[in-house]
Motif scaffolding. Structure first.
Motif, PDB file in Angstrom:
ATOM      1  N   SER A  45      -5.744  11.964  -0.039  1.00  0.00           N
ATOM      2  CA  SER A  45      -4.691  10.967  -0.240  1.00  0.00           C
ATOM      3  C   SER A  45      -4.981  10.133  -1.474  1.00  0.00           C
ATOM      4  CB  SER A  45      -4.565  10.044   0.979  1.00  0.00           C
ATOM      5  OG  SER A  45      -4.207  10.772   2.139  1.00  0.00           O
ATOM      6  N   GLN A  54       4.051   0.749   8.783  1.00  0.00           N
ATOM      7  CA  GLN A  54       4.317   1.731   7.738  1.00  0.00           C
ATOM      8  C   GLN A  54       5.651   2.420   7.952  1.00  0.00           C
ATOM      9  OE1 GLN A  54       4.327   5.356   8.329  1.00  0.00           O
ATOM     10  NE2 GLN A  54       4.421   4.753  10.489  1.00  0.00           N
ATOM     11  N   TRP A  60      -1.719  -0.269  10.570  1.00  0.00           N
ATOM     12  CA  TRP A  60      -0.812  -0.333   9.431  1.00  0.00           C
ATOM     13  C   TRP A  60       0.648  -0.337   9.879  1.00  0.00           C
ATOM     14  CZ3 TRP A  60      -2.776  -1.589   4.978  1.00  0.00           C
ATOM     15  CH2 TRP A  60      -4.040  -1.157   4.595  1.00  0.00           C
ATOM     16  N   LEU A  87       0.567   5.406  -0.015  1.00  0.00           N
ATOM     17  CA  LEU A  87      -0.350   6.524   0.206  1.00  0.00           C
ATOM     18  C   LEU A  87       0.419   7.821  -0.014  1.00  0.00           C
ATOM     19  CD1 LEU A  87      -0.695   4.356   2.914  1.00  0.00           C
ATOM     20  CD2 LEU A  87      -2.895   5.539   2.875  1.00  0.00           C
ATOM     21  N   LEU A 133      -3.821   7.621   8.219  1.00  0.00           N
ATOM     22  CA  LEU A 133      -3.821   6.181   7.939  1.00  0.00           C
ATOM     23  C   LEU A 133      -4.836   5.390   8.752  1.00  0.00           C
ATOM     24  CD1 LEU A 133      -1.103   7.014   6.574  1.00  0.00           C
ATOM     25  CD2 LEU A 133      -0.211   4.796   7.291  1.00  0.00           C
ATOM     26  N   VAL A 152       0.829  -1.199   0.000  1.00  0.00           N
ATOM     27  CA  VAL A 152       0.000   0.000   0.000  1.00  0.00           C
ATOM     28  C   VAL A 152       0.869   1.258   0.000  1.00  0.00           C
ATOM     29  CG1 VAL A 152      -1.847   1.220   1.191  1.00  0.00           C
ATOM     30  CG2 VAL A 152      -1.739  -1.286   1.301  1.00  0.00           C
ATOM     31  N   HIS A 187       0.005  11.914   0.078  1.00  0.00           N
ATOM     32  CA  HIS A 187      -0.892  12.851   0.745  1.00  0.00           C
ATOM     33  C   HIS A 187      -0.738  14.268   0.208  1.00  0.00           C
ATOM     34  CE1 HIS A 187      -1.323   9.523   3.516  1.00  0.00           C
ATOM     35  NE2 HIS A 187      -0.036   9.580   3.812  1.00  0.00           N
ATOM     36  N   VAL A 202      -4.135   6.590  -3.060  1.00  0.00           N
ATOM     37  CA  VAL A 202      -3.720   5.312  -2.488  1.00  0.00           C
ATOM     38  C   VAL A 202      -3.643   4.250  -3.580  1.00  0.00           C
ATOM     39  CG1 VAL A 202      -4.165   3.611  -0.683  1.00  0.00           C
ATOM     40  CG2 VAL A 202      -4.928   5.989  -0.370  1.00  0.00           C
TER      41      VAL A 202
END
Length: 252
Positions: free
Chosen positions: A43, A187, A185, A15, A162, A13, A17, A45
């Motif tokens: 965002s 991340q 998540w 993302l 998130l 994933v 922003h 994604v």
């Protein structure tokens, strides 16, 4: 209904922003924006949906999900609150399976569009491209294969962006929400180069006014449950939307 509707995984994933003027964005969002320090965020994604299946019925129902279970996604989302809950609102989503574009809007209110998607999220190099009819979105990034993934710091902007577990949608005037559940998540922040934003500029008149503020990458959530969609009514909170709209109208 009790219990989830679907189970599956959201993997690899990315993302990206963007910050945007709240009044400019609120005019196109049917729920009250959830802002942070007076700033609204959008965002983009990019991820892969895997092993999507009905959460009931076993093999008798799982064969149906194979028609739309495993494929890549690109969604554009913003952050809202309604009925005392914070969540996300999908502004647009691109998927490479036409059957998903037929089912997503009436079932969940999801704003699916057809697009050709190519993602390559390796341990060192990442790149992706989503191609619409006449425009596209593409990005690239370098990763440190030894990077450490961890949950977002409590109270951080990363957590604000998130850690969302309710999705709100609107389709043909029908407002709905559905809940999702997965582990926090894992991340890490990432530097991303965006080479083509024409897909987003084509669909959102305000996109040239956005400012990119960061990106996160997660290897994904391997156990995801998706709840049944539920209709929601307009509440008193929606009246607060007028403040953002009026502020923007006065500016223009």
């Amino acid at each position: 209904m009790k219990g989830p509707l679907f189970g599956g995984a959201w993997m690899s994933v990315l993302l990206i922003h963007y910050e945007v003027e709240p009044g400019r964005l609120q005019a196109e969002v049917p729920f009250r924006l959830d802002v942070r320090d007076g700033k609204a965020y959008v965002s983009v994604v990019a991820f892969s949906q895997e092993r999507l299946r009905f959460a009931f019925g076993g093999e008798m129902t799982n064969w149906v999900g194979r028609w739309f279970a495993n494929h890549d996604f690109l969604n554009v989302r913003t952050y809202v609150r309604h009925g005392g809950e914070t969540g996300i609102f999908f502004l647009a989503e691109w998927v490479p399976k036409r059957v998903a574009t037929w089912l997503g809007p009436p079932l969940f209110g999801l704003p699916y569009r057809f697009g050709r998607i190519e993602y390559e999220h390796g341990e060192q190099l990442m790149r992706g491209r989503v191609q619409g009819r006449e425009s596209g979105f593409s990005y690239r990034a370098k990763r440190d294969g030894a990077e450490c993934f961890a949950p977002c710091e409590h109270g951080s902007l990363d957590e604000f962006l998130l850690e969302r577990y309710v999705a709100f949608t609107e389709w043909r005037g029908w407002r709905r929400r559905f809940r999702v559940s997965h582990e926090p998540w894992p991340q890490a922040r990432l530097e991303v180069t965006v080479d083509d934003e024409s897909l987003l500029r084509e669909h959102f008149a305000w996109w040239p006014e956005t400012r990119r503020v960061g990106a996160n990458f997660s290897p994904g959530a391997s156990t995801v449950t998706i709840g049944w969609p539920q209709f929601v009514k307009s509440g008193k909170e929606d009246n607060e939307n007028i403040d953002y709209r009026e502020q923007w109208l006065h500016r223009v």
